[in-house]
Design a protein around this motif. Sequence first.
Motif, PDB file in Angstrom:
ATOM      1  N   ARG A 189       0.830  -1.210   0.000  1.00 56.03           N
ATOM      2  CA  ARG A 189       0.000   0.000   0.000  1.00 56.03           C
ATOM      3  C   ARG A 189       0.865   1.260   0.000  1.00 56.03           C
ATOM      4  O   ARG A 189       0.600   2.211  -0.743  1.00 56.03           O
ATOM      5  N   TYR A 209      -1.153  -1.362  -4.617  1.00 52.03           N
ATOM      6  CA  TYR A 209      -2.336  -2.162  -4.281  1.00 52.03           C
ATOM      7  C   TYR A 209      -3.477  -1.266  -3.828  1.00 52.03           C
ATOM      8  O   TYR A 209      -3.273  -0.305  -3.083  1.00 52.03           O
ATOM      9  N   ALA A 215      -7.094 -10.349  -1.249  1.00 50.08           N
ATOM     10  CA  ALA A 215      -6.200 -10.519  -2.388  1.00 50.08           C
ATOM     11  C   ALA A 215      -6.247 -11.972  -2.857  1.00 50.08           C
ATOM     12  O   ALA A 215      -6.789 -12.843  -2.180  1.00 50.08           O
ATOM     13  N   SER A 270      -9.076  -6.143  -2.404  1.00 50.36           N
ATOM     14  CA  SER A 270      -7.877  -5.471  -2.885  1.00 50.36           C
ATOM     15  C   SER A 270      -7.442  -6.064  -4.217  1.00 50.36           C
ATOM     16  O   SER A 270      -7.814  -7.191  -4.567  1.00 50.36           O
ATOM     17  N   PRO A 272      -4.056  -5.410  -7.496  1.00 47.57           N
ATOM     18  CA  PRO A 272      -2.927  -4.601  -7.948  1.00 47.57           C
ATOM     19  C   PRO A 272      -3.406  -3.358  -8.698  1.00 47.57           C
ATOM     20  O   PRO A 272      -4.400  -3.401  -9.422  1.00 47.57           O
ATOM     21  N   SER A 317       4.071  -5.951  -7.309  1.00 50.19           N
ATOM     22  CA  SER A 317       2.730  -6.201  -6.788  1.00 50.19           C
ATOM     23  C   SER A 317       2.377  -7.684  -6.690  1.00 50.19           C
ATOM     24  O   SER A 317       1.484  -8.070  -5.935  1.00 50.19           O
ATOM     25  N   PRO A 352      -0.200 -11.215  -3.930  1.00 51.01           N
ATOM     26  CA  PRO A 352       0.954 -10.640  -3.235  1.00 51.01           C
ATOM     27  C   PRO A 352       2.080 -11.623  -2.940  1.00 51.01           C
ATOM     28  O   PRO A 352       3.224 -11.219  -2.731  1.00 51.01           O
TER      29      PRO A 352
END
Length: 270
Positions: free
Chosen positions: A87, A92, A201, A215, A217, A226, A232
């Motif tokens: 972040r 992201y 994610a 979330s 990329p 990313s 991740p």
Amino acid sequence: MALGWMVLLFVAASFLLYPNWLRLSGLGRDVIRPVMTLVAYLAYAAAVRWGERRDPDELAPRAALPELAIGLAVGTGMFALVFTILRVAGVYTLASGQWSDWANDLASMLRVGFAEELLLRLIVFRLLMRAVGLWAALAASALLFGLMHLGNPNASLVAAIAIAVEAGLMLAAFYLLTGRIWMAVGVHAAWNIAQGSIFGARVSGVADTGSLFVSAPVAGSPDWLSGGAFGPEASLPAMIVGFCVFLLVMAVALRRARGAHARGTGGHRS
């Protein structure tokens, strides 16, 4: 001898942990898979008593709950750190989500942690260590763990290497730290829960259907930073955090081992 025993245990445990031969779906699968995971652990314990003529101290039940809880806390903190870095780096997005299936997610991720740690740490890493030594076993088991993820959606060689570095090595270090599997299971499960069910994610290329946050990329961000479509886990921050934790835990584990050896031999003499 150790390698043959490793292959035999791996095949038998895989047969129990992934009962595709039952052709289950829906509720039947959700119920049977956890039961078969328990059966696989009981079978492993029985096999160790019969084949290795010893008690399976790596499954010592008294340490299970506290070490599992520590692992869950560590794994959650590790991924929270990774996501914070993503972040701050601006690669992201993060938005609120809806986590309605939390009970199923927690149970599923815990089962994955138990299943994969039985195969990769208790069987492959432990017996490779007996056959070829610590460092070769670390490298080989981590590489196998990474390669096993090549069949996942959006997988790549980079993603497999990242999994090997940040998870294969790190989870083996947690096993070495205690000589038991519980902490490694907790770290493994919590990493996946935080990644998919909390932050929303992709987990090893697979998207979750419900999560506390959502979330993805940022468009145009480099995959190496990313993690891209794999999630991740394939990112540089995840590799760095995972490898640093590996170095730290490994240093403590080796220091404990040296101390135990010194006590067992009466210490050094001048």
